[in-house]
Write an enzyme that holds these catalytic residues in place. Structure first.
Site, PDB file in Angstrom:
ATOM      1  N   ASP A  96      43.868  22.992  40.088  1.00 22.03           N
ATOM      2  CA  ASP A  96      43.626  24.367  40.532  1.00 22.03           C
ATOM      3  C   ASP A  96      42.623  24.406  41.670  1.00 22.03           C
ATOM      4  OD1 ASP A  96      41.650  23.409  38.741  1.00 22.03           O
ATOM      5  OD2 ASP A  96      40.879  25.441  38.453  1.00 22.03           O
ATOM      6  N   GLU A  97      42.676  25.472  42.427  1.00 19.20           N
ATOM      7  CA  GLU A  97      41.623  25.848  43.371  1.00 19.20           C
ATOM      8  C   GLU A  97      41.103  24.661  44.180  1.00 19.20           C
ATOM      9  OE1 GLU A  97      39.800  29.625  40.890  1.00 19.20           O
ATOM     10  OE2 GLU A  97      38.942  27.661  40.490  1.00 19.20           O
ATOM     11  N   ASP A 108      33.750  19.223  36.319  1.00 20.67           N
ATOM     12  CA  ASP A 108      33.842  20.274  37.324  1.00 20.67           C
ATOM     13  C   ASP A 108      32.733  20.070  38.348  1.00 20.67           C
ATOM     14  OD1 ASP A 108      34.502  22.842  38.624  1.00 20.67           O
ATOM     15  OD2 ASP A 108      35.626  23.195  36.777  1.00 20.67           O
ATOM     16  N   TYR A 134      41.743  35.354  29.417  1.00 24.08           N
ATOM     17  CA  TYR A 134      40.487  34.812  29.917  1.00 24.08           C
ATOM     18  C   TYR A 134      39.360  35.441  29.103  1.00 24.08           C
ATOM     19  CZ  TYR A 134      41.869  31.543  33.469  1.00 24.08           C
ATOM     20  OH  TYR A 134      42.355  30.423  34.109  1.00 24.08           O
ATOM     21  N   PHE A 135      38.893  34.678  28.116  1.00 24.31           N
ATOM     22  CA  PHE A 135      37.906  35.218  27.187  1.00 24.31           C
ATOM     23  C   PHE A 135      36.500  35.192  27.790  1.00 24.31           C
ATOM     24  CE2 PHE A 135      40.432  34.417  22.982  1.00 24.31           C
ATOM     25  CZ  PHE A 135      41.389  35.321  23.405  1.00 24.31           C
ATOM     26  N   TRP A 189      35.770  29.932  30.307  1.00 21.37           N
ATOM     27  CA  TRP A 189      34.948  29.353  31.370  1.00 21.37           C
ATOM     28  C   TRP A 189      33.519  29.790  31.129  1.00 21.37           C
ATOM     29  CZ3 TRP A 189      37.624  25.884  33.969  1.00 21.37           C
ATOM     30  CH2 TRP A 189      39.024  26.021  34.021  1.00 21.37           C
ATOM     31  N   THR A 190      32.566  28.891  31.349  1.00 21.91           N
ATOM     32  CA  THR A 190      31.218  29.158  30.833  1.00 21.91           C
ATOM     33  C   THR A 190      30.145  29.341  31.909  1.00 21.91           C
ATOM     34  OG1 THR A 190      30.843  26.778  30.554  1.00 21.91           O
ATOM     35  CG2 THR A 190      31.696  27.983  28.647  1.00 21.91           C
ATOM     36  N   HIS A 229      37.437  20.752  42.450  1.00 19.66           N
ATOM     37  CA  HIS A 229      36.435  20.861  41.372  1.00 19.66           C
ATOM     38  C   HIS A 229      35.807  19.497  41.059  1.00 19.66           C
ATOM     39  CE1 HIS A 229      36.830  25.096  40.441  1.00 19.66           C
ATOM     40  NE2 HIS A 229      38.134  24.981  40.513  1.00 19.66           N
ATOM     41  N   ARG A 262      30.304  23.836  33.180  1.00 21.61           N
ATOM     42  CA  ARG A 262      29.416  24.857  33.740  1.00 21.61           C
ATOM     43  C   ARG A 262      28.179  25.002  32.861  1.00 21.61           C
ATOM     44  NH1 ARG A 262      34.395  26.426  35.649  1.00 21.61           N
ATOM     45  NH2 ARG A 262      34.434  26.125  37.906  1.00 21.61           N
TER      46      ARG A 262
HETATM   47  C1  ACM Z   1      41.269  28.386  36.633  1.00 25.04           C
HETATM   48  O1  ACM Z   1      40.906  29.414  36.046  1.00 25.04           O
HETATM   49  N1  ACM Z   1      40.676  27.988  37.757  1.00 25.04           N
HETATM   50  C2  ACM Z   1      42.359  27.576  36.141  1.00 25.04           C
END
Ligand code: ACM
Ligand code: ZN
Length: 777
Positions: free
Chosen positions: A334-335, A201, A432-433, A484-485, A271, A172
């Site tokens: 994921d997702e 991603d 989740y930081f 996640w950025t 992703h 990201r």
């Molecule tokens: C995630 O936070 N999509 C693993």
């Protein structure tokens, strides 16, 4: 015999003596973060005095230990101003000797013996010695000192979890090799041994793959980036970057010297939009696609029916395996939306060919995802590797040997452990930081949302005796935090989001649960923070702010404000909204607030004033009055419970701060006891809306009154239409005015959205109703 760095050592000594107060001796304190398991001080015995002639010894021929020794000299140079000599033939006295001869069931255990002649760090492995080195380094005095005395002691220590992870998303936003190494240094300081590197991603592919050059010539750069939370406005600036294979090897080696394994993640089959931009034939529609400019979950995923995709997975993973010696390779999972697969002839043909069927448990498309993950697993197992996947990989049936990364809560992990699979725990609400670390989000750099303060991180206990048998619980191999950025464009902000939450994470990962103690952690933390200062880390300073606990006291009809600081620094406060200064009232005992006011408070230290805590407290006729709820609060969002609605404190636009409580499937039905017959003429509530998160406004409000709390008569009501897609998120206020009426009990009912509208992804399902402050006038 090898000796090096003596000469530079002497020069640095001269400089060090000139630049720091050599005449003062400092004393080491072994109570570091994470706290060692056993510290036995030898009371009365002479400790070890470190001086510039101290040698660092390691076992001849052990390259990893030699590197340990060199890193120790780096750390000591930072703490003393001089560089010690590293040697494989240390003197009998005045030496710190590193050995890996400890016989221990835990491969990362270490023992430190400190006596007058020196220090011995004995590990069950070179990694164990490295953690002993970290403890020694963190035990050093906060101010650099030329002479340091280490009290005579025996320390024995070992980690709780073998997998102690930290994840970093470089897709990201791209971060340079230098910054990634700085991230690795942060992990080493916190005894973290797994670096989960999220390399690919939708918004950028960041690792060179020789067989698919366009992954980086095309897929590593997006033309521009959306501003804020998908505002529809763009910054007009291309963003890109990737790591060459040489750079990857360099980073893997840098981490390995610090006993950190790099686990790469190639997130598939979702992703993948950046890869599709480079190779559109790998998507169901054939494109064209662009490297994504916005945040979210793209519907454009790898086509699971195309043999070229299988070859792509094959080829990419083959190169990845060559670059990363890690036993684990993370394959994401994921997702992955299934919309393209549902209408893709190739995907549907694959579903038929494989005989995949929808049933009550899984759709055929979910089983197709399992097919892809299992395919990747077979490839990697054949190369002697194992896969990790996010907890969605449970959805179509688990790949046979997969380790599950539980992020949407702990439930996926619990289920996987029950099925006999290894599990890594990273639930969003603790780890989740990228979430906010304070409720005061207005004064923070923009974040994705949420609320994960240091204390929440610390409170996680993966001990699950009520959910898992002892055998199943052994499958919980570790804990990890994720970064996640999307909203983290600079490395300074990475540091801000990680620190000091990483310190709390370290104690969850390392310490035995019965030894964890948040109050004690807070006392030890300032010394670690001093190391952050020396390293120049841009850590978050919230922990040094005034912490306020505001609790309604319905007996005394006051809001009790208890103010504390991590280090018991003096606190001064005002109640008239003015800035507290050193002439403001000194806080001595909890405040009893009985009328509307603005409380502001700050800690005053020799280093200056902390940030100012501020809170507007608004009293109305319902404030601090007893309240009962006739329908249950959603347990996930109950926070401090019903008192939240009458505490004089209003929630902001973030529904997760604890200022809001939620109802789902049920409605708010609250009875406030005004204590005596009281004339009233209006009643209202606030709601917080975030439609994308299934959080909707109320559909109807009504007010009823009663003299006995049993028989109510309605005095006002209003119905509201279903929300439109274009209606605003954020705080909504609903107030009903009526003819003045005198009553003791007031019932306020707010209906939740029981079936979300057809335009919404969750249509037909119940929405969340987040409510705060009931106002009665
Ligand atoms: C995630 O936070 N999509 C693993
Ligand atoms: Zn397809």
């Amino acid at each position: 015999m090898k000796k090096h760095s003596m000469l530079t050592g002497l020069i640095a000594l001269a400089l060090g003596l000139a630049s720091c107060s050599a005449d003062r001796t400092g004393t080491a304190d072994y109570r570091v973060v994470p706290l060692p398991n056993q510290i036995a001080l030898a009371e009365g015995a002479r400790g070890f005095a470190l001086d510039p002639r101290t040698e660092i010894g390691y076992t001849a021929g052990n390259a990893a230990m030699e590197r340990n020794a060199e890193l120790l000299t780096d750390y000591l140079a930072d703490a003393t101003g001089y560089r010690l000599t590293v040697t494989d033939t240390p003197a009998e006295a005045n030496a710190i000797v590193l050995t890996a001869s400890l016989d221990d069931a835990n491969a990362e255990a270490y023992r430190i013996e400190v006596g007058a002649d020196g220090i011995r760090i004995d590990g069950a492995s070179e990694a164990g010695v490295f953690y002993g080195i970290q403890t020694l380094r963190k035990a050093m005095p906060v101010e650099p000192r030329a002479r340091v005395v280490f009290p005579a002691a025996t320390i024995y220590d070992f980690p709780r979890f073998a997998y102690r992870g930290a994840h970093f998303d470089v897709s990201r936003h791209f971060f340079s090799v230098r910054e990634v190494k700085r991230f690795i240094d942060m992990l080493a300081l916190h005894n973290i041994n797994r670096f989960h590197w999220h390399l690919t991603d939708d918004q950028g592919w960041r690792i060179e793959i020789k067989a698919y050059p366009e992954l980086t010539t095309v897929g590593a750069t997006r033309p521009e980036t959306v501003i804020g939370h998908n505002s529809g406005k763009y910054d007009g600036t291309p963003h890109g970057g990737f790591y060459t294979q040489d750079e990857v090897r360099d980073i893997v080696a840098y981490a390995a010297e610090r006993h950190i394994t790099v686990i790469p993640e190639i997130d598939l089959p979702g992703h993948m939009q950046a890869a599709l931009a480079a190779y559109p034939e790998l998507g169901c529609t054939g494109g064209p696609y662009e490297v994504w400019k916005i945040w979210g979950i793209s519907d454009h995923v790898l086509c699971a029916g195309n043999d070229k995709v299988l070859k792509f997975i094959d080829d990419v993973l083959a190169e990845v395996v060559e670059l990363f010696p890690s036993e684990y390779i993370h394959v994401g999972g994921d997702e992955c939306p299934k919309v393209r697969w549902k209408s893709c002839p190739k995907c549907q043909a694959r579903i038929r060919a494989l005989g995949l069927k929808s049933d009550a448990k899984h759709s055929a498309e979910e089983r197709l995802q399992s097919y892809i993950i299992s395919y990747a697993e077979r490839l990697l197992n054949a190369k002697g590797r194992r896969i990790i996947g996010w907890d969605e990989i449970l959805e179509g049936g688990l790949a046979p040997n997969a380790t599950v990364h539980s992020w949407r809560g702990i439930e996926g992990g619990v289920e996987a452990a029950r099925q006999g699979h290894d599990v890594i725990m990273s639930p969003t609400s603790f780890f989740y930081f990228d979430y906010y670390q304070t409720k005061d989000t207005q004064n923070e750099p923009e974040a994705i949302g949420g609320y994960v303060p240091v204390e929440k991180v610390y409170s996680f206990d993966p001990n699950l005796p009520e959910l898992l048998t002892a055998d199943q619980a052994r499958h919980i191999i570790g804990v990890q935090a994720n970064l996640w950025t999307e909203y983290i464009p600079t490395f300074a902000q990475v540091e801000y989001m990680e620190l000091p939450r990483m310190a709390a994470l370290a104690e969850v990962q390392w310490m035995q649960p019965e030894q964890k103690d948040f109050a004690d952690f807070k006392r030890r933390l300032p010394r670690l923070v001093a190391l952050y200062d020396r390293a120049g880390y841009n850590y978050a300073r919230h922990i040094f702010d005034v912490e306020a606990r505001l609790v309604p006291d319905t007996e005394r009809r006051v809001l009790t404000a208890t103010l504390t600081t991590i280090d018991d620094a003096p606190i001064r406060y005002t109640l008239d909204g003015s800035e507290p200064d050193d002439s403001s009232a000194l806080y001595e005992e909890p405040l009893s607030i009985d009328a509307s006011c603005t409380l502001r408070a700050a800690a005053f230290r020799p280093s200056g004033r902390s940030r100012v805590f501020g809170e507007r407290i608004l009293f109305n006729k319902a404030s601090m009055k007893p309240i009962e709820l006739l329908q249950p609060i959603n347990p996930q969002y109950s926070f401090e419970g019903k008192g939240t609605l009458v505490d004089g404190l209003s929630g902001n636009g973030n529904y997760k701060t604890g200022r809001w409580i939620a109802f789902v499937g049920n409605d708010l039905e609250a009875v406030v006891d005004l204590g005596e017959a009281t004339e009233i003429r209006s009643a209202g509530i606030n709601t917080c809306v975030e439609k994308g998160d299934w959080v909707f406004d109320t559909r109807g409000l009504s007010v009823a009154v009663s003299d006995d709390g049993k028989r109510f008569r309605e005095v006002a009501s209003e119905a509201y239409p279903a929300m439109q897609q274009s209606d605003p998120n954020g705080v909504h206020t609903h107030t009903l005015a009526f003819e003045p009426v005198t009553a003791r009990y007031v019932k306020v009912t707010a209906l939740s959205e029981h079936a979300m509208p057809s335009w919404h992804g969750g249509h037909g399902r119940p929405g969340y109703l987040f409510v705060d402050e009931i106002t009665i006038e």
